[in-house]
Motif scaffolding. Structure first.
Motif, PDB file in Angstrom:
ATOM      1  N   UNK A 177      35.811  36.497  26.299  1.00 43.97           N
ATOM      2  CA  UNK A 177      37.081  35.786  26.198  1.00 43.97           C
ATOM      3  C   UNK A 177      38.299  36.657  26.334  1.00 43.97           C
ATOM      4  N   UNK A 178      38.206  37.753  27.087  1.00 46.43           N
ATOM      5  CA  UNK A 178      39.326  38.698  27.142  1.00 46.43           C
ATOM      6  C   UNK A 178      40.565  38.051  27.768  1.00 46.43           C
ATOM      7  N   UNK A 179      41.709  38.615  27.424  1.00 48.89           N
ATOM      8  CA  UNK A 179      43.001  38.062  27.823  1.00 48.89           C
ATOM      9  C   UNK A 179      43.729  38.928  28.841  1.00 48.89           C
ATOM     10  N   UNK A 204      41.154  33.141  36.164  1.00 47.80           N
ATOM     11  CA  UNK A 204      40.374  33.238  34.927  1.00 47.80           C
ATOM     12  C   UNK A 204      41.080  32.552  33.764  1.00 47.80           C
ATOM     13  N   UNK A 205      42.366  32.847  33.627  1.00 46.51           N
ATOM     14  CA  UNK A 205      43.230  32.237  32.614  1.00 46.51           C
ATOM     15  C   UNK A 205      44.637  32.210  33.196  1.00 46.51           C
ATOM     16  N   UNK A 206      45.414  31.202  32.888  1.00 50.85           N
ATOM     17  CA  UNK A 206      46.769  31.152  33.469  1.00 50.85           C
ATOM     18  C   UNK A 206      47.658  32.298  33.009  1.00 50.85           C
ATOM     19  N   UNK A 207      47.356  32.890  31.846  1.00 48.87           N
ATOM     20  CA  UNK A 207      48.198  33.971  31.342  1.00 48.87           C
ATOM     21  C   UNK A 207      47.405  35.271  31.214  1.00 48.87           C
ATOM     22  N   UNK A 208      46.428  35.466  32.091  1.00 48.96           N
ATOM     23  CA  UNK A 208      45.634  36.699  32.111  1.00 48.96           C
ATOM     24  C   UNK A 208      46.515  37.843  32.596  1.00 48.96           C
TER      25      UNK A 208
END
Length: 432
Positions: A177-179, A204-208
């Motif tokens: 779950x890394x950011x 991966x994430x919108x704020x990665x």
């Protein structure tokens, strides 16, 4: 983005957890030691944790053997997941250190080339010539990172290499779950590759977050739309301690004005570079400063200046360590975190930054500058902050003519007309 609002806490796990210097292949569950640090990191006011190399490597972590396997000296994937879950449960973001420019000689694909030479399907993963040799007598020459042949440079223009690395990063995001990522030696990575990486991690994430390690030059080469979100501010790293040691606040003030000042030509206005006093590669700030009384001022400066402040494990209570003693002196094993008046002061700085939008996003101006004193003005969204520093052993009277203000570090209110700054003092005044 969360990174822009954040305070980063950096850990070198192989060091903190007491792993042996060489990878002996023995599975030892050392990573759970980090669970004892969660509340300490949160109490400092940090919002994110950067974990330096975690995956199977030859020695120090930056010589990767396998991107998909946790270094057995630290533990296994279950240990790492438990640590990441604990950080996330405490409201802390997690960033991994991604070593994408090079690998170790023990990297599985390089071992295949050593065995099969030109018949290896992985020979084009590296920059190899079978008409040469190296000091290791492999029977071929290859490019190492900056001449260090224990670090084998990858051919990141090879789609198979990119696919392999991106698959590993995806697995880190899905499993842990890394950011975000710190990109080791980002200054060596081609802009085209960074563009590919940014496009991929945005899925991966919108704020990665991508935060690149850069040294000198124009940071806009590696940071901006389609590239890294942030980079390390090594220019100001040097200026922070050098200005205090030489009692020449002009050095750091001019760098900050050049980078973030109100003029149209300033380089990084609106950018959030990583502000730091030390890390796993450089002398700890408590050993770097010639006057121990300047330690709190140094931390005050990185929380007052534009950028995202970073704290390196142990330095928040004044741990020492000099680069000339070797890397191990900078990356010691520590059983439990410590606390003293410096950690309390850093927590107050973090709380002030959290409360002030001007400190996180405001513009920068040198409001008062002498060899031994600096008052920064940070202004934005209707808020005005005056951050005052007196590096001298004697009091200094500053004429601010700023009306009334409250010190976000202590809560004290006072008139900001003619103000006496005590020796070695730091103030974060919000002008009312």
């Amino acid at each position: 983005m969360w990174f822009d609002d954040g305070v980063l806490y950096q850990i070198y796990p192989l060091g903190l957890c007491g792993a042996p210097a060489d990878n002996d292949g023995m599975l030892t569950h050392r990573l759970p030691r980090l669970l004892d640090w969660v509340e300490h990191i949160k109490s400092l006011g940090c919002t994110a944790v950067l974990l330096n190399p975690l995956f199977d490597s030859d020695h120090h972590g930056y010589d990767t053997r396998d991107y998909f396997t946790v270094d057995p000296r630290l533990g296994d994937s279950e240990d790492l997941k438990a640590v990441c879950d604990a950080f996330h449960a405490a409201g802390l973001r997690v960033m991994f250190d991604a070593v994408l420019n090079h690998v170790g000689r023990g990297f599985w694909a390089f071992r295949d080339v050593q065995e099969k030479k030109w018949d290896s399907p992985y020979k084009d993963w590296f920059h190899i010539s079978f008409e040469g040799n190296t000091e290791y007598n492999d029977g071929f020459w290859y490019e190492g990172w900056e001449g260090h042949n224990e670090l084998v440079k990858l051919n990141v223009q090879n789609p198979a290499v990119v696919e392999h690395q991106f698959a590993a990063i995806r697995s880190w995001a899905e499993q842990y779950g890394i950011d975000g990522l710190r990109l080791d030696v980002c200054y060596c990575l081609p802009p085209e590759y960074l563009g590919q990486l940014r496009s991929f991690t945005d899925t991966l994430k919108p704020d990665f977050i991508l935060m690149g390690e850069t040294l000198h030059g124009d940071y806009n080469r590696w940071m901006g739309p389609g590239l890294c979100h942030s980079v390390t501010n090594y220019e100001c790293y040097k200026g922070l301690w050098s200005a205090l040691n030489s009692m020449n606040m002009f050095e750091i003030a001019h760098s900050l004005a050049r980078q973030f000042g109100p003029e149209d030509w300033t380089l990084y206005k609106g950018r959030h570079l990583l502000s730091f006093l030390d890390n796993h590669d450089v002398t700890r700030i408590a050993s770097q400063l010639t006057d121990p009384n300047h330690l709190k001022l140094a931390y005050g400066l990185i929380f007052a200046m534009p950028g995202v402040p970073a704290i390196y494990y142990g330095s928040e209570w004044g741990l020492t360590g000099h680069k000339n003693q070797g890397d191990n002196a900078l990356r010691p094993a520590i059983e439990q975190p410590g606390e003293n008046d410096l950690t309390s002061f850093i927590a107050a700085l973090a709380a002030a930054r959290k409360e002030s939008g001007a400190l996180r996003y405001g513009g920068y101006r040198n409001a008062l500058l002498t060899n031994r004193q600096l008052v920064m003005e940070r202004q934005g969204d209707g808020e005005r902050m005056l951050c005052a520093f007196n590096a001298d052993s004697a009091p200094f009277t500053a004429r601010l003519d700023a009306g009334r203000g409250v010190d976000l570090l202590t809560g004290e209110r006072r008139e900001l007309g003619e103000v006496t700054l005590p020796p070695y003092s730091v103030f974060f005044w919000r002008v009312e």
